[in-house]
Design an enzyme around this catalytic site. Sequence first.
Site, PDB file in Angstrom:
ATOM      1  N   GLY A   1      37.083  48.416 -15.069  1.00  0.00           N
ATOM      2  CA  GLY A   1      36.996  49.431 -16.107  1.00  0.00           C
ATOM      3  C   GLY A   1      35.656  50.147 -16.151  1.00  0.00           C
ATOM      4  O   GLY A   1      35.586  51.368 -16.333  1.00  0.00           O
TER       5      GLY A   1
ATOM      6  N   ASN B   1      38.351  48.622 -28.627  1.00  0.00           N
ATOM      7  CA  ASN B   1      38.430  47.224 -28.208  1.00  0.00           C
ATOM      8  C   ASN B   1      37.942  46.260 -29.278  1.00  0.00           C
ATOM      9  O   ASN B   1      38.286  45.089 -29.250  1.00  0.00           O
ATOM     10  CB  ASN B   1      37.638  47.005 -26.913  1.00  0.00           C
TER      11      ASN B   1
ATOM     12  N   CYS C   1      30.766  42.211 -23.539  1.00  0.00           N
ATOM     13  CA  CYS C   1      29.623  42.761 -22.801  1.00  0.00           C
ATOM     14  C   CYS C   1      28.369  42.766 -23.662  1.00  0.00           C
ATOM     15  O   CYS C   1      27.265  42.852 -23.156  1.00  0.00           O
ATOM     16  CB  CYS C   1      29.905  44.185 -22.353  1.00  0.00           C
TER      17      CYS C   1
END
Length: 389
Positions: free
Chosen positions: A69, A156, A330
């Site tokens: 991604g 997300n 992340c």
Amino acid sequence: MTVYLDYAATTPLRKEVFDCYVTFLQQLGNPSSVHSSGQKVRRALEEARESLARSVDCNRNEVIFTSGGTESDNLAIKGLYWQRKAEDDKRNIIISAGTEHHAVIDPIEWLEKHDGAEILWLPVDSEGVIDLDFLATFLSEKADSVAVVTLMWANNETGVITDIPRVVEIAKQYGIPVHSDAIAAFGHLPLSFKDSGLAAMSISAHKIGGPVGAGALLVSRATKLVSLVHGGGQERGMRSGTMNAPVAKAFALAAEIAVNELEPEMQRLKKLRDYLVTEVQSIAPVAKHTGSKAQRMSHNAHFTFEGCSGDSLLFLLDQQGICVSTGSACQAGVNGPSHVLVAMGRSSRDAYGCLRMTLGQESTQEDIDLFLKALPAALEGALKAGLPS
Ligand SMILES: Cc1ncc(COP(=O)(O)O)c(C=O)c1O
């Protein structure tokens, strides 16, 4: 026993996908070689491309395989920006929103710092909904200076969905290409690249039961973009490098299964999620359910817990065998409030105390009950620890 409620970070590799991956790993041949071994691998790769194209409803030539991604987002944003600037030097504005993933925010900021881009971050309300009227007004005045619009299909962290067909409808009047990061949405919402009218769309395999390190950028046939890597000219010249057929095969199979199971899974996970939300609110009246009035994905529950830090909650739940998250994986380990909640106008104090539970293919009622059983003690401990000073 571990309870995994962090499907938005990554998903278990499906058994069928693992078997397919391992089988193809053993096949010798470079898909660009002319001999029969190479051509066998080439056929497998092209079958995977066709299958993935069916799953996202696009033409097979529109599928550009990438390493995931993050690469897809970088290729779309930098590639479209450089292409548009090369065609018309005054087009330097990139339009996006502060609620995007860092795989989108960071390349945009890099272009601002190193390559003359100007950024318009669209306003976002407290529910996480992006102000598309603002976009329409801005374009009616400044469309000639805009290079690209990039907005994610679904967030997300909060699960909030953006009306991408409307974004495209607005931008199309001025011929402005739109990219969408659909990494959180694909496999959880019905998507059609063809019907969306997007110039480009990013997807990633490990969010849908496929392997890590596999992604695709769908690039419409009418769209040109400048490549980030130069070499053998593979993937329509947009992504050079020997193509990874085993990974493509595994990704395509994971996508096929996810899309085939989409409708019943959405219903099943929505029931589990709604139960989780109701029970959390009765256990912890301090819990504020994020984006409850917005359109949201059915496998995501996101809360802020006043007076405590999400990191403490996460740690204390983890000690009881429960895997959840405070936001994007992340960003895990990075001190500070969620940039998504801050972009939604939440105070830093509020944004510190967030917790995300995301469900998927192996989630069960028992998982939710175990989480709910563990929550009161974790919350008590996290409230005692308070907020970072
Ligand atoms: C919305 C979104 N965009 C981009 C990414 C990055 O994808 P990848 O992990 O495949 O590089 C993620 C992964 O967390 C994501 O959730």
